[in-house]
Design an enzyme around this catalytic site. Sequence first.
Site, PDB file in Angstrom:
ATOM      1  N   GLY A  34       0.982  -1.259  -0.054  1.00  0.00           N
ATOM      2  CA  GLY A  34      -0.035  -0.052   0.036  1.00  0.00           C
ATOM      3  C   GLY A  34       0.865   1.267  -0.002  1.00  0.00           C
ATOM      4  O   GLY A  34       2.066   1.164  -0.429  1.00  0.00           O
ATOM      5  N   GLU A  43       4.106  -2.571   3.588  1.00  0.00           N
ATOM      6  CA  GLU A  43       3.791  -3.840   2.981  1.00  0.00           C
ATOM      7  C   GLU A  43       3.531  -4.854   3.747  1.00  0.00           C
ATOM      8  O   GLU A  43       3.889  -4.962   4.927  1.00  0.00           O
ATOM      9  CB  GLU A  43       4.981  -4.155   1.860  1.00  0.00           C
ATOM     10  CG  GLU A  43       6.424  -3.829   2.748  1.00  0.00           C
ATOM     11  CD  GLU A  43       7.492  -4.013   1.797  1.00  0.00           C
ATOM     12  OE1 GLU A  43       7.531  -4.372   0.592  1.00  0.00           O
ATOM     13  OE2 GLU A  43       8.701  -3.885   2.546  1.00  0.00           O
ATOM     14  N   ASP A  63     -11.713   4.119   7.757  1.00  0.00           N
ATOM     15  CA  ASP A  63     -11.371   3.589   6.576  1.00  0.00           C
ATOM     16  C   ASP A  63     -12.226   2.309   6.103  1.00  0.00           C
ATOM     17  O   ASP A  63     -11.733   1.209   5.775  1.00  0.00           O
ATOM     18  CB  ASP A  63      -9.841   3.283   6.352  1.00  0.00           C
ATOM     19  CG  ASP A  63      -9.446   3.100   5.117  1.00  0.00           C
ATOM     20  OD1 ASP A  63     -10.217   3.331   4.018  1.00  0.00           O
ATOM     21  OD2 ASP A  63      -8.309   2.538   4.788  1.00  0.00           O
TER      22      ASP A  63
END
Length: 233
Positions: free
Chosen positions: A25, A29, A154
């Site tokens: 991302g 990682e 999120d």
Amino acid sequence: MGDSEFVETCELFGKYELLEKIATGGMAEIFRAVSSSIGGFRKIVALKRILPHLSNDAEFVSLFIAEAKLAVALTHGNIVQVFDFGRVDTSHYIAMEFVEGRDLTQILIKQSRRRRLVPIEVGCFVIAEMLRGLEYAHTRRGPNGDLLGVVHRDVSPHNVLVSYDGEVKITDFGIAKARNHVTLTKPGIILGKFAYMSPEQARGEAVDARTDVYASGITLYESLTGRRLFYSD
């Protein structure tokens, strides 16, 4: 976390052996890794490591440490458990529960390619289990009895993991907000996925648990219809 294509690797990282890269991302990682101990004890974990070029960025390191401190305080069957946090040389890492399965985005994409929808009872079960984890986080209290004020910020199909055994776990509290954490984002910078943000979050305003409920509603819609609710460039 961004890409979900597995890449084989073989790397020793402190007390962990990195077996394969699971995802990468914008901040870190993730690897499937194994931790070994005396007596032949071995445990498979998901190891999240801050990206090398961000290791010296004080803001990103602070965000990463804040995620670890928050996640370790959340112990619930519908939240990915954190086992360990540390640093190897200049690389900070979080070792987490490895969920053998797929995230909800991958499931929805596969069903779409088959021209099928997720059965209503299955979609509702997944969202209900996800909401159990969120409710726990939203109502979690600290040692002094005060609410931690956790907001995930999120919530999306990408951060909902479904195991092959039918367990549902929410993951990635990397940009979560809590009352005892300092907001580290610069003015004008919005973290999260716009397609799932409440209007208040998209405008950069203060948010509470309702922003996660809003994102959960979008996730439910997409799970049942197989279509994106908000989609544009």
